[in-house]
Design a protein around this motif. Sequence first.
Motif, PDB file in Angstrom:
ATOM      1  N   UNK A 262       0.807  -1.224   0.000  1.00 39.41           N
ATOM      2  CA  UNK A 262       0.000   0.000   0.000  1.00 39.41           C
ATOM      3  C   UNK A 262       0.844   1.280   0.000  1.00 39.41           C
ATOM      4  N   UNK A 263       1.903   1.370   0.837  1.00 40.27           N
ATOM      5  CA  UNK A 263       2.686   2.620   0.826  1.00 40.27           C
ATOM      6  C   UNK A 263       3.289   2.926  -0.547  1.00 40.27           C
ATOM      7  N   UNK A 264       3.821   1.920  -1.197  1.00 45.24           N
ATOM      8  CA  UNK A 264       4.380   2.131  -2.533  1.00 45.24           C
ATOM      9  C   UNK A 264       3.302   2.509  -3.545  1.00 45.24           C
ATOM     10  N   UNK A 265       2.172   1.817  -3.425  1.00 45.88           N
ATOM     11  CA  UNK A 265       1.080   2.090  -4.364  1.00 45.88           C
ATOM     12  C   UNK A 265       0.607   3.539  -4.208  1.00 45.88           C
ATOM     13  N   UNK A 266       0.479   3.967  -2.945  1.00 41.30           N
ATOM     14  CA  UNK A 266       0.020   5.328  -2.668  1.00 41.30           C
ATOM     15  C   UNK A 266       0.978   6.341  -3.269  1.00 41.30           C
ATOM     16  N   UNK A 267       2.248   6.096  -3.057  1.00 39.98           N
ATOM     17  CA  UNK A 267       3.260   7.032  -3.541  1.00 39.98           C
ATOM     18  C   UNK A 267       3.268   7.099  -5.067  1.00 39.98           C
ATOM     19  N   UNK A 268       3.241   5.924  -5.700  1.00 41.60           N
ATOM     20  CA  UNK A 268       3.321   5.901  -7.168  1.00 41.60           C
ATOM     21  C   UNK A 268       2.055   6.443  -7.814  1.00 41.60           C
ATOM     22  N   UNK A 269       0.912   6.209  -7.151  1.00 41.50           N
ATOM     23  CA  UNK A 269      -0.346   6.757  -7.659  1.00 41.50           C
ATOM     24  C   UNK A 269      -0.261   8.287  -7.646  1.00 41.50           C
ATOM     25  N   UNK A 270       0.232   8.815  -6.538  1.00 41.24           N
ATOM     26  CA  UNK A 270       0.368  10.269  -6.410  1.00 41.24           C
ATOM     27  C   UNK A 270       1.278  10.835  -7.489  1.00 41.24           C
ATOM     28  N   UNK A 271       2.382  10.162  -7.710  1.00 43.67           N
ATOM     29  CA  UNK A 271       3.333  10.641  -8.699  1.00 43.67           C
ATOM     30  C   UNK A 271       2.716  10.651 -10.107  1.00 43.67           C
ATOM     31  N   UNK A 313       5.211   0.787 -14.817  1.00 44.48           N
ATOM     32  CA  UNK A 313       6.039   0.536 -13.626  1.00 44.48           C
ATOM     33  C   UNK A 313       5.879  -0.898 -13.154  1.00 44.48           C
ATOM     34  N   UNK A 314       4.645  -1.393 -13.268  1.00 45.47           N
ATOM     35  CA  UNK A 314       4.342  -2.727 -12.770  1.00 45.47           C
ATOM     36  C   UNK A 314       5.027  -3.821 -13.594  1.00 45.47           C
ATOM     37  N   UNK A 315       5.376  -3.507 -14.838  1.00 47.64           N
ATOM     38  CA  UNK A 315       5.985  -4.533 -15.689  1.00 47.64           C
ATOM     39  C   UNK A 315       7.419  -4.165 -16.066  1.00 47.64           C
ATOM     40  N   UNK A 316       7.953  -3.168 -15.409  1.00 47.80           N
ATOM     41  CA  UNK A 316       9.247  -2.623 -15.805  1.00 47.80           C
ATOM     42  C   UNK A 316      10.384  -3.652 -15.641  1.00 47.80           C
ATOM     43  N   UNK A 317      11.259  -3.703 -16.643  1.00 47.20           N
ATOM     44  CA  UNK A 317      12.486  -4.501 -16.551  1.00 47.20           C
ATOM     45  C   UNK A 317      13.655  -3.520 -16.612  1.00 47.20           C
ATOM     46  N   UNK A 318      14.636  -3.730 -15.786  1.00 46.60           N
ATOM     47  CA  UNK A 318      15.808  -2.845 -15.831  1.00 46.60           C
ATOM     48  C   UNK A 318      17.066  -3.672 -16.106  1.00 46.60           C
ATOM     49  N   UNK A 319      18.102  -2.977 -16.495  1.00 48.42           N
ATOM     50  CA  UNK A 319      19.356  -3.666 -16.789  1.00 48.42           C
ATOM     51  C   UNK A 319      20.037  -4.066 -15.490  1.00 48.42           C
ATOM     52  N   UNK A 320      20.441  -5.325 -15.393  1.00 47.38           N
ATOM     53  CA  UNK A 320      21.153  -5.772 -14.208  1.00 47.38           C
ATOM     54  C   UNK A 320      22.531  -6.269 -14.605  1.00 47.38           C
ATOM     55  N   UNK A 327      12.110  -4.554 -12.356  1.00 47.56           N
ATOM     56  CA  UNK A 327      12.250  -3.255 -11.697  1.00 47.56           C
ATOM     57  C   UNK A 327      11.838  -3.335 -10.238  1.00 47.56           C
ATOM     58  N   UNK A 328      12.120  -2.222  -9.510  1.00 46.57           N
ATOM     59  CA  UNK A 328      11.852  -2.190  -8.067  1.00 46.57           C
ATOM     60  C   UNK A 328      10.407  -2.503  -7.709  1.00 46.57           C
ATOM     61  N   UNK A 329       9.483  -2.045  -8.567  1.00 50.30           N
ATOM     62  CA  UNK A 329       8.072  -2.190  -8.233  1.00 50.30           C
ATOM     63  C   UNK A 329       7.370  -3.213  -9.106  1.00 50.30           C
ATOM     64  N   UNK A 330       8.152  -4.061  -9.722  1.00 47.18           N
ATOM     65  CA  UNK A 330       7.602  -5.058 -10.629  1.00 47.18           C
ATOM     66  C   UNK A 330       6.558  -5.914  -9.899  1.00 47.18           C
ATOM     67  N   UNK A 331       5.331  -5.906 -10.432  1.00 44.73           N
ATOM     68  CA  UNK A 331       4.275  -6.756  -9.864  1.00 44.73           C
ATOM     69  C   UNK A 331       3.653  -6.231  -8.585  1.00 44.73           C
TER      70      UNK A 331
END
Length: 581
Positions: A262-271, A313-320, A327-331
């Motif tokens: 929830x905290x992440x969702x709230x923050x990303x929704x706001x952004x 954001x939910x499906x983001x892939x980043x280079x590792x 990504x950090x918020x994947x799923x």
Amino acid sequence: MPIFAFKDTDALGLVSAVDTATATVRVENVDLLRKLQVNRLVTLQSSKPGQHLVGIVQKIIRNAIAGAEVADDESIEAEIRENNIVRISLIGTFIDRLGVQNDVFRRTLESVPEIDARCFSVEGETLTHFMRAVSQLSKDSGERLSLGHYTLDENAEAFLNANKFFQRHAVIVGSTGSGKSWTTALLLERISELKNACAILFDIHGEYHTLHGKGVRHFRIAGPTDLAGDTSPADDVMFFPYWLLGYEDLVSLFVDRTDQNAPNQTMLLGRAIMESKRDYLTQNTQHEILKAFTIDSPVPFELQAVLTKLNEINTEMVAGARGAKQGDFHGKLSRLIARLEAKRDDRRLGFLFDAPSECSNFSWLDEFALRLLAGTIDQDDGCGGVKVINFSEVPSDILPLVVGRLASLVFSVQQWTAKANRHPIALFCDEAHLYIPNRSDPGSVSSVALPYFERIAKEGRKYGVGLVVISQRPSEVSKTVLSQCNNFIALRLTNAEDQSVVQRLLPDSMGGFAGILPVLDTAEALVVGDASLLPSRIRIAEPNAKPDGGTVNFWDRWCEDTKVQAVAKAVECWRRQSMNT
Ligand SMILES: Nc1ncnc2c1ncn2[C@@H]1O[C@H](COP(=O)(O)OP(=O)(O)O)[C@@H](O)[C@H]1O
Ligand SMILES: [Mg+2]
């Protein structure tokens, strides 16, 4: 001839104890005591000539003191007398003559009664004259809102000081069937007759559609059948686009607080919302607003853009280090997205998420606010300063949010109006326990709405927003809001819990008055507060247009021989989620 011209021999008794606003009278004459009734008026001699203290009988105690077991002594015989006590709440001062004016009544205690001052019961013609004087006085001093007639004297019209009534907020309470809706209709009718009336009624059950006249305008929050078809919705249909909701409102709607993300969702929704609002302002070249807007600013944004962003954001892939990784918020936003989509597609919420496209125009809010806040003569067609908004098709779980946000929108516009241009507005909140609740879970939809009303209750007076809180369950209405209300129209109340809430709200010396709440007749009210000169029982007048309360006469209907074929239609309405088929 002064109204209170008593002979000393008519006295009920003498004052034996005095407090700031109460007095105790010892009554010698038992016959007079028997005639006395609780809640009747009495006067006490004042130390100032030409003045009389006026009080209400709060308690009558007949108390025999058996002073003598040794009854054969003559002198003791005299001691076996009765010790009868009447307790009185002092409510004001009556002055025979003040300057050029005769018969003045004031709510202040200009003096306190002295021990052994005489007390007289106010009855018969004296009562009639006194009530007339009070009625005339309130009328002359600008208390021009006629509410009905005093129970004490059916011929004396009861007026309220309407300025004070709306300035300092008011409460109308009473058990179901006691006459709240009719009283509300009467008040609105009186307002609508004024030249430049301005009020809003939150009509939760759609029972006020009967109100009519030049000063009344009706709106209905759009139901599922009003949604985007080929035809544009009728004039009286009101949409409330989602972008009018505050950030907290949107979070309470879309984010499940029990979700670990929830905290992440709230923050990303706001952004995402901020970004979308910024895009909107840029496209509309609103550079000034771009500099100062916040997430709560009433700026349209595209919900679809927010969804797209969240999906990214939910499906983001980043280079590792070893190729692409999640990504950090994947799923972590899946549930947020699912909830958002479900709300967006819920036809019952169409008034929020499926509003006509013009509701996203930059200037749309100007028109919308004008519809809510305009006085009668501000409107182009010069009609409808009293707006009745029908919420009957709004789902109950989201009702607090919508009503609260609408009220806060009115408050905000008033706040941002220059003082000299502010046109005062009264908000009539019917069934207030549904959206101004006393207890609610933090973060829930109803708790989000509460601060809006608390703010108006606390600061409304400064900005010309008056609240009229109407409820059958005062014990379930926010204490913070109720405690800011200074005027009470208390109709019959049968529930003990509700009675004690009202009793606590009344001024100290009036507390005893609450005892009559359960025995009041329908449409009879206890009216107390700074808007009424005399705290008293008033029989409320009938409104011309009666609300459609929908009371069904079971027995009568069961006696009729007409066939009832409404069930199939009801099932259809249920499926369509609308009464308008
Ligand atoms: N001022 C009034 N004069 C006469 N009858 C009234 C008045 N107010 C209410 N009533 C009667 O009481 C009934 C219930 O009133 P209503 O206002 O619908 O109650 P509530 O809203 O408190 O449930 C009405 O249908 C009407 O018959
Ligand atoms: Mg009602």
